[in-house]
Enzyme design. Structure first.
Site, PDB file in Angstrom:
ATOM      1  CG  HIS A   7      -1.855  -1.179   1.200  1.00  0.00           C
ATOM      2  ND1 HIS A   7      -2.952  -1.238   0.386  1.00  0.00           N
ATOM      3  CD2 HIS A   7      -1.813  -2.352   1.865  1.00  0.00           C
ATOM      4  CE1 HIS A   7      -3.568  -2.387   0.569  1.00  0.00           C
ATOM      5  NE2 HIS A   7      -2.888  -3.090   1.451  1.00  0.00           N
ATOM      6  CB  ALA A  34       2.587 -20.801  13.940  1.00  0.00           C
ATOM      7  CB  ALA A  52       6.334 -19.056  15.870  1.00  0.00           C
ATOM      8  NE  ARG A  72      16.384  -6.617  15.603  1.00  0.00           N
ATOM      9  CZ  ARG A  72      15.332  -6.811  16.366  1.00  0.00           C
ATOM     10  NH1 ARG A  72      15.089  -7.991  16.891  1.00  0.00           N
ATOM     11  NH2 ARG A  72      14.494  -5.836  16.638  1.00  0.00           N
TER      12      ARG A  72
END
Length: 82
Positions: A7, A34, A52, A72
């Site tokens: 966007h 996840a 995750a 990182r």
């Protein structure tokens, strides 16, 4: 390769409903935990683990473990597949 929408930051472009499709490249032997978020235009190298909940906001080089917001490098991975 995946494609996502980026966007615009410009108010004028947002009001014109302009958006830009950008590809996401994911290498071989990549594991995404996840709830990982990968932003538009990012490249993830081969042999990478993303923990995750991480947010991948920039390119990730090969052979590493990445975590956090933004993601990182927290460890190296051996490339033992040849």
């Amino acid at each position: 390769m995946l494609t996502t929408i980026a966007h615009p930051r410009s108010t004028r472009q947002r009001r014109q409903r302009l958006a830009q499709a950008k590809g996401v490249e994911i290498g071989n032997d990549v594991r995404l935990g996840a709830g990982v978020t990968v932003l538009a235009g990012v490249k993830i190298g081969d042999n990478v683990v993303v923990e995750a909940g991480a947010v991948v906001a920039q390119d990730l080089p090969a052979n590493g473990v990445f975590a956090g917001i933004p993601a990182r490098k927290i460890a190296d991975l051996a490339n033992d597949c040849g």
